[in-house]
Scaffold this motif. Structure first.
Motif, PDB file in Angstrom:
ATOM      1  N   PRO A 448      14.436 -25.061 -26.124  1.00  0.00           N
ATOM      2  CA  PRO A 448      14.000 -25.895 -24.991  1.00  0.00           C
ATOM      3  C   PRO A 448      14.562 -25.385 -23.667  1.00  0.00           C
ATOM      4  CG  PRO A 448      14.828 -27.228 -26.805  1.00  0.00           C
ATOM      5  CD  PRO A 448      15.191 -25.816 -27.112  1.00  0.00           C
ATOM      6  N   PHE A 449      13.985 -25.899 -22.579  1.00  0.00           N
ATOM      7  CA  PHE A 449      14.410 -25.606 -21.207  1.00  0.00           C
ATOM      8  C   PHE A 449      14.284 -24.118 -20.875  1.00  0.00           C
ATOM      9  CE2 PHE A 449      17.266 -29.030 -22.772  1.00  0.00           C
ATOM     10  CZ  PHE A 449      16.668 -30.081 -22.085  1.00  0.00           C
ATOM     11  N   HIS A 635      11.186 -28.896 -40.000  1.00  0.00           N
ATOM     12  CA  HIS A 635      10.229 -29.604 -40.839  1.00  0.00           C
ATOM     13  C   HIS A 635       9.897 -30.986 -40.295  1.00  0.00           C
ATOM     14  CE1 HIS A 635      11.694 -26.468 -43.544  1.00  0.00           C
ATOM     15  NE2 HIS A 635      10.585 -26.631 -44.248  1.00  0.00           N
ATOM     16  N   GLY A 636      10.275 -31.268 -39.054  1.00  0.00           N
ATOM     17  CA  GLY A 636       9.860 -32.508 -38.414  1.00  0.00           C
ATOM     18  C   GLY A 636      10.706 -33.720 -38.699  1.00  0.00           C
ATOM     19  N   ALA A 641      17.972 -34.729 -38.267  1.00  0.00           N
ATOM     20  CA  ALA A 641      18.478 -33.571 -37.527  1.00  0.00           C
ATOM     21  C   ALA A 641      19.339 -34.006 -36.351  1.00  0.00           C
ATOM     22  CB  ALA A 641      17.309 -32.717 -37.051  1.00  0.00           C
ATOM     23  N   ALA A 642      18.906 -35.048 -35.627  1.00  0.00           N
ATOM     24  CA  ALA A 642      19.686 -35.503 -34.468  1.00  0.00           C
ATOM     25  C   ALA A 642      21.049 -36.027 -34.887  1.00  0.00           C
ATOM     26  CB  ALA A 642      18.907 -36.587 -33.717  1.00  0.00           C
ATOM     27  N   LYS A 673      14.393 -35.830 -27.594  1.00  0.00           N
ATOM     28  CA  LYS A 673      13.146 -35.950 -26.836  1.00  0.00           C
ATOM     29  C   LYS A 673      11.990 -36.306 -27.752  1.00  0.00           C
ATOM     30  CE  LYS A 673      10.260 -33.434 -23.533  1.00  0.00           C
ATOM     31  NZ  LYS A 673      10.074 -32.144 -22.802  1.00  0.00           N
ATOM     32  N   GLN A 674      11.932 -35.709 -28.910  1.00  0.00           N
ATOM     33  CA  GLN A 674      10.875 -36.021 -29.855  1.00  0.00           C
ATOM     34  C   GLN A 674      10.996 -37.449 -30.389  1.00  0.00           C
ATOM     35  OE1 GLN A 674       8.298 -34.126 -30.494  1.00  0.00           O
ATOM     36  NE2 GLN A 674       9.048 -32.413 -29.235  1.00  0.00           N
ATOM     37  N   LEU A 675      12.227 -37.951 -30.483  1.00  0.00           N
ATOM     38  CA  LEU A 675      12.451 -39.322 -30.936  1.00  0.00           C
ATOM     39  C   LEU A 675      12.320 -40.342 -29.816  1.00  0.00           C
ATOM     40  CD1 LEU A 675      15.537 -38.720 -33.259  1.00  0.00           C
ATOM     41  CD2 LEU A 675      13.199 -39.217 -33.986  1.00  0.00           C
ATOM     42  N   GLU A 676      12.062 -39.855 -28.561  1.00  0.00           N
ATOM     43  CA  GLU A 676      11.959 -40.711 -27.374  1.00  0.00           C
ATOM     44  C   GLU A 676      13.255 -41.473 -27.126  1.00  0.00           C
ATOM     45  OE1 GLU A 676       8.569 -43.204 -27.685  1.00  0.00           O
ATOM     46  OE2 GLU A 676       7.128 -41.547 -27.683  1.00  0.00           O
TER      47      GLU A 676
END
Length: 1362
Positions: A448-449, A635-636, A641-642, A673-676
């Motif tokens: 990212p970034f 794998h989403g 993961a977080a 970010k993916q988890l909002e």
């Protein structure tokens, strides 16, 4: 002996228990078999170890076999010697006989034949079949048994025992068991000696490193097997260790012939280090020697079986890990002769086998905490070693793109070399699809970034180069074809068909690709050479030829020449070779596809991480958690993961590993970010910006800042609070703190350091102030004057301060508003970019945790604005008007228009309307507080001039009304002294004497009367009690009373000053001043004549810091005493007066008097009780005083006239003392009557009696009058009985009253029941009369005495518990 190896293994498998032979002479075994086998295995058997140490065994299994069994009869004598561990350890001879002649002729010779073998341990069991009712048969049986004992037993050893078939005898079976164990012990010791002797002979004659190691092995393992059968597992383990050590010495011996290593059999890729039965022993021998590959695994498997039997799985894991490491080095040394990648596959399967077996046998309940931690650590190390080998295999066959390029993986794989076979495997004929699949590499994953990083290497060297170097030959047709192959080689390295996976396999450790090819030329020997296009290139390097047997495409015809293999071809060839060799199903499945490989790798990684966590090695576990988190992220599974990424970031941040933190934080931010999770995402961005500049590029930092600003102003719908302590820090401006008075506003300047790469404009900025003096005050919030704009680095911000309460304040929390984002920074920052601080660590601008927190604001209290003290607070004259000076000192504050309020306490008089004097004060004492009470009252602190007073200054007169004084303007900014008139008064009694305070140590004879206040004594206003018993000295009481003088005569003055604007401020204080008598009087009788004349010395001690002149002195005597020769009571000699006394000096006056013992007056005085004194003697002293009001006492204000001192009226001082008449006759006699028991014992009850008899007619108290007319001739007296509660138990009235006749000879008897409690000489209880003077009581006996208490009788049931 080598021919017995196969037969030995079969014997070893069958010999699992000790054999006890049964020699059944009379066919008795079917009858007694059940009884013998019921006690197997033996409990608590005692055997000797190899070193003759006694070992108690919990269980000793044995097997009973008849001597006629084929298992014993089929063995040859040679086998019996070589494999004696399988021979019977004891022989039980079962016999019975009912005829004595039969025993002599048949049974006895048979027994001697059986027992003639000296190497066999035996004993005889005689079975008696005689009935209990048949006495004749019983006697005959006993006689025969006695004959057997005489014939076959001796003094050293008992070899016979008797079994009665019709009697259940437990002692017999215990005797049989002990004899069997004894035979086993002797047999074991004899066979151990035999084996040791054989081993010694073999070692001396034919060293085991020579050609006879197989014979040596059979002897050592036979000995170990025998120990194992006898449950001596430690000795068996020691034998295997010695065997392994001997084998290693034989292998390392340089003179030995070359041995065959082994490892070429089917299934050798799967480790057999825990399976000793994988191969028969005969297959381990080749050319009369053991193959090292198989034999070392066999020895370790035997040791592991023993350790498992001893419940030591931790030792198995520890030894197994060390064995795997050492054996891996051995496989590396012999790698060229082994199948392709056998080393990696064997190590992986060995680790998995060891993990599985040890985990099944491990029980945490039977282990200590330290052992459990060590076990999990070994498990984790085994898992880590297995996953490293799996990653090497995966990278080798083309699965490198599924391996995370973490520093841990890069370090492990970069130090692990590629396989080094003699010839690299060839490409199979049907490898077209496999090669095409290897060419499809995964796309490069971006961070990212826009963060770009050079991928870490996963290999020590280029796989492409190493694989082609190990081909047999390289045949080149022409230069263009070679250049084509060279170009394909470069493409496989730099990514264009191979991509990222190829770079992981082909890049060098430094990540620098080789320099481009400049020119090609053919060398003289036919090799193609090329020079590099670099300035520092060395000589040309020949490209050696490599031959290939097949082409890269299946079904294609053979090429005209063999070209170098491409990377997909190398991976396909390696995969085919590995899958052809691997026999482990789980590993074969894991290497079958990229997905299965990744799953298998994650399984090992998770297991290693969990084991590290259980072993309390959190850092190792967290590092592996990071790889699991990367797997989840790919794998989403962003939630898992977080969570794992947060653990990794917390550890890296806490340990200060910022470079590693910079690698993981972007991945955590992407998951959030993916988890909002906007709050977590913003916090990760803030942490990224807080890192040092060298860890992120400037463009990357600006990208992160833009993301933060975009979220704060656009995306966030609700306010989010983020801690930016590591990005924005602040402190005071340095120097001394800002000083304000309470109620005054101001402005506070602070320094703010911004770690943002660009300028940011905040909507608001505030900081909290924390009071340091108390935690209950909370925090005060102050805000900036305007919305600040923070630039990178240091910024100066001004905060508006409202009026604050008094105290010291430090900076607390800095809070800023950026859109919907609330920034919060604490003073205690953990990490921060040094470049954004604007200063070095040595400068004041650098924030450090090691420095204490400095206050930035100090708000002063009202009290330091003015101070009021006394000029002199000690030594003023009591009962006389005195000047009292008050020092009024302003402290950096104007007292203009201030008003002073004065109010006096009890015993102090101030004229509410008087004329006061005020004058300027000189140099003040340091600290502005004068001591209230000097340590020595007789020595003032200074006899010179007072430093408060400035002589020669003009005085001003002020009027006081209603206790108020308005200070002039001249006293508003300088220290001044206000003089006012005061007078300390003391209450007077009816007889004209001052009321005394209770004495500090009164006489015991006057306890009751002194408590009622009848005796006059006060060291402040009167002299010390000088009327003690005639002839006693009172100076010894002076030291104890002088301590109380510090608080005697103290008066309080309340001062209140109103000042400030509109008199809004007040200053209140209570001042204490001590007033004293001019003199302290101490009297004593210094001589006593025979004609009743006494000489009384009166010592006068000056208590003031002034000069005292004694003009006259007179002694007024009490009734019962008269002056000698009718004198007037003047001191002797009279010429001593006038007497001048300096400050704190002492003088003495001498008076004479005598007793008046005639007449009615004397008789009345003698009948009075002296403890209730109503009259006494008085010393009257007339004096004058001269002193300075600035130093202490001075002349009274009523005498301040312009006349000379002689015109001043004299002052009068009186001191009261009591003279006591000698007592000649007592009033009462008290005595204890004889004991009712001559020899009292402990616990014996007896009655003690005391008799009180009146000796002198009358009453003990002259003021006593009876309220009852019938009791006019008796006196009501109070009594008490005192006794030690540890010595006596009292029953009855211990305190009470009785009526005493007033006539001479009146008697009263007091009785009380007493029980002695201890043995010995003890003091009996005593009778006391508290209401009668002790001097008027005659006690019998006169002093304390003891009585003898005997011990209680032995039969006494009386018991007293203390």
């Amino acid at each position: 002996m080598a021919t017995f190896l196969a037969h030995y293994q079969s014997i070893k498998k069958s010999a699992q228990r000790l054999v006890v032979a049964i020699a059944d002479v009379n066919d008795l075994w079917p009858t007694v078999k059940e009884g013998f086998e019921a006690r197997v295995p033996f409990r608590k058997a005692c055997l000797n170890s190899k070193f003759q140490n006694s070992v108690i065994l919990d269980k000793l299994p044995v097997e009973y076999i008849l001597t006629t069994d084929s298992r014993l009869r089929s063995r040859t004598p040679q086998e019996q010697n070589a494999f004696c561990f399988q021979e019977p350890f004891a022989m039980v001879v079962l016999v019975t006989c009912e005829d004595l002649e039969e025993y002599k002729t048949i049974l006895k010779p048979r027994l001697k034949e059986i027992t003639q073998n000296e190497e066999r341990e035996w004993f005889i069991v005689f079975v008696s079949k005689a009935q209990l009712a048949n006495d004749q048969a019983g006697k005959l049986t006993r006689k025969i048994y006695n004959k057997i004992e005489v014939d076959f037993s001796n003094k050293k050893r008992e070899r016979c025992c008797k079994l009665d078939m019709h009697v259940a005898d437990a002692a017999f079976w215990e005797d049989v068991e002990s004899k069997i164990v004894e035979c086993i012990r002797f047999s074991l010791d004899r066979r151990v000696l035999f084996y040791e002797e054989e081993i010694r002979n073999l070692t001396e004659n034919h060293h085991p490193q020579a050609g006879s190691f197989v014979n040596y092995f059979i002897l050592k393992e036979s000995l170990a097997s025998m120990f194992q059968m006898t449950q001596l597992q430690d000795d068996a383990l020691r034998e295997y260790e010695e065997l392994e050590q001997s084998y290693l010495e034989s292998v390392n011996l340089s003179s030995m012939k070359q041995r065959k290593f082994g490892g070429h059999d089917h299934g050798d890729d799967s480790a057999a280090l825990l399976d000793s039965h994988r191969k028969p022993l005969s297959q381990l021998v080749e050319d009369d020697t053991f193959r090292e590959f198989d034999f070392r695994q066999y020895l370790f498997a035997c040791q592991a079986e023993l350790l498992f039997f001893l419940n030591r799985p931790v030792d198995v894991a520890a030894r197994g890990y060390s064995f795997i490491i050492s054996f891996s080095r051995l496989l590396s040394d012999n790698e060229k002769s082994l199948p392709f990648s056998l080393r990696e596959v064997w190590v992986l399967t060995a680790c998995m086998t060891l993990i599985k077996e040890t985990e099944e046998r491990f029980s945490a309940r039977s282990m200590t905490i330290e052992a459990e931690k060590e076990f999990h650590r070994l498990q984790a190390d085994l898992y880590s070693l297995a996953r490293v080998k799996l990653m090497r295999l995966g990278d080798l066959i083309g699965y490198g793109g599924n391996i995370e390029r973490t520093p841990c993986n890069s370090a492990n794989l970069s130090m692990l070399p590629w396989p080094k076979p003699n010839i690299w495997p060839s490409i199979p004929s049907d490898a077209a699809d496999r090669i095409s699949l290897k060419g499809q590499f995964s796309e490069k994953r971006s961070k990212p970034f826009g963060i770009t990083r050079k991928p870490l290497p996963l290999a020590p060297t280029l796989l492409l180069r190493d694989a082609n170097r190990r081909r047999a030959s390289l045949s080149v047709g022409n230069i263009p074809e070679f250049l084509e192959s060279r170009q394909s080689f470069k493409e496989s390295i730099y990514g264009s068909p191979a991509g990222d996976n190829a770079s992981s396999l082909a890049l060098s450790p430094g990540g620098v690709p080789p320099a481009p090819l400049r020119s090609m030329s053919m060398s003289a020997n036919g090799d193609l050479t090329g020079s590099l296009n670099s300035p520092g290139a060395g000589p040309s390097t020949p490209i050696r030829s490599v031959s290939f047997g097949t082409t890269a495409k299946a079904g294609a015809a053979t090429n005209r020449y063999d070209r170098p293999m491409k990377l997909p071809e190398i991976c396909a060839a390696a995969e085919f070779a590995i899958q052809s060799m691997v026999t482990d199903e789980k590993l074969l499945k894991g290497l079958s596809s990229a997905e299965n490989f990744e799953d298998f790798l994650m399984e090992l990684t998770k297991a290693a991480a969990d084991s590290y966590h259980q072993s309390w090695r959190k850092r190792h576990g967290v590092v592996l958690d990071g790889e699991v988190a990367a797997f989840y992220s790919r794998h989403g599974n962003y939630d898992s993961a977080a969570k794992l990424y947060e653990k990794v970031c917390a550890m890296y941040s806490g340990d200060g590993w910022h470079a590693l933190l910079a690698e993981v934080l972007p991945d955590l931010a992407e998951c959030q970010k993916q988890l909002e999770d906007l709050a977590g995402y913003l916090l990760s961005c803030i942490k990224l910006l807080s890192l040092e500049k060298g860890l992120l590029e400037d463009s990357e930092r600006h990208t992160v800042q833009s993301e933060v600003l975009w979220l704060a102003h656009t995306e966030l719908k609700n306010p989010v609070s983020v801690d930016v302590s590591t990005l924005i820090t602040f402190s005071g401006r340095g120097g001394s703190p800002l000083k304000l008075c309470e109620g005054d506003p101001g402005s506070l300047a602070i320094s703010v350091w911004s770690g943002f790469p660009g300028e940011i404009t905040l909507d608001a900025l505030s900081v909290t102030l924390i009071a340091t003096f108390t935690a209950e005050e909370g925090v005060k919030v102050v805000r900036s004057a305007q919305a600040p704009s923070l630039k990178p680095g240091k910024n100066d911000v001004v905060m508006v301060l409202p009026p604050q309460r008094a105290g010291s304040y430090v900076l607390g929390v800095l809070t800023g508003q950026l859109g919907q984002l609330r920034l919060r920074s604490h003073t205690y920052c953990m990490t921060s970019a040094l470049s954004s601080k604007g200063g070095s660590p040595e400068s004041d601008d650098f924030l450090s945790l090691e420095r204490p927190l400095r206050p930035v604001l100090e708000v002063s209290e009202p009290r330091p604005l003015v101070d009021i003290t006394c000029v002199v607070s000690w030594g003023l004259l009591i009962n006389e008007p005195q000047w009292l000076g008050l020092v009024i000192r302003p402290i950096d504050y104007s007292l203009k228009g201030s008003i002073l309020h004065l109010s006096s306490g009890s015993g102090l008089q101030i004229e509410e309307e008087q004329i006061c004097e005020i004058e300027a004060a000189g140099k003040l004492l340091k600290g502005s507080n004068q001591k209230q009470f000097p340590k020595d009252h007789g020595n003032p602190s200074s006899a010179g001039e007072n430093p408060f007073i400035v002589k020669g200054k003009e005085k001003q007169f002020l009027g006081m009304k209603d206790g108020k004084v308005s200070l002039p303007d001249s006293a508003s900014d300088q220290a001044s002294i206000l003089w006012l008139r005061v007078r300390a008064v003391q209450r007077m009694q009816k007889n004209g004497f001052l009321t005394p305070s209770p004495p500090s140590s009164p006489l015991k004879a006057y306890d009751k009367d002194m408590a009622n206040g009848n005796i006059l004594e006060d060291s402040t206003t009167l002299s010390n009690f000088s009327g003690l018993l005639l002839g006693q000295d009172d100076k010894k009481h002076g030291s104890s009373r002088s301590k109380d003088n510090q608080t005697i005569g103290v008066r309080k003055l309340d001062v209140k000053l109103e000042y400030g604007a509109a008199l809004s401020r007040t200053y209140e204080r209570t001042l204490t001043v001590q007033f004293l008598d001019p003199l302290r009087v101490v009297s004593r009788v210094i001589a006593k004549g025979s004609d009743s004349i006494i000489f009384l010395q009166v010592t006068l001690i000056s208590q003031l810091n002034a000069s005292i002149t004694i003009e006259d002195a007179e002694l007024v005597l009490q009734p019962g005493f008269v002056h000698v020769n009718g004198e007037s009571g003047r001191p002797f000699p009279s010429s001593i007066l006038p007497l001048v006394m300096a400050p704190s000096s002492e003088s003495a006056l001498l008076f004479t008097a005598r007793y008046e013992m005639s007449g009615k007056r004397s008789e009345e005085y003698s009948n009075s009780v002296q403890c209730e004194l109503e009259v006494g003697s008085t010393v009257v002293i007339k004096y004058q005083i001269v002193g300075d009001r600035a130093l202490g006492a001075h002349s009274p204000l009523t005498c301040l006239k312009k006349d000379s001192m002689q015109e001043h009226p004299l002052l009068e001082f009186k001191s009261f003392l009591v003279l006591q008449m000698p007592i000649s006759d007592p009033f009462l006699a008290v005595g204890m009557l004889p004991l009712p028991v001559d020899n009292p014992c402990v616990g014996e009850q007896m009655i003690l009696q005391w008799r009180v008899e009146r000796i002198t007619e009358g009453t003990c108290k002259p003021s006593y009058t009876s309220t009852d007319q019938k009791l006019d001739d008796v006196e009501h007296l109070y009594y008490e009985v005192e006794a030690d509660p540890d010595h006596w138990m009292l029953a009855g009235r211990k305190k009470g009253w009785f009526f005493m006749p007033q006539q001479n000879g009146g008697r009263v008897v007091v009785s009380l029941v007493c029980i002695p409690l201890i043995v010995g000489y003890v003091q009996p209880p005593c009778l006391l009369l508290p209401g009668v003077d002790k001097t008027r009581i005659s006690n019998t006996p006169a002093g304390p005495h003891s009585i003898c208490i005997l011990p209680p009788p032995l039969c006494s049931s009386f018991c007293v518990k203390k």
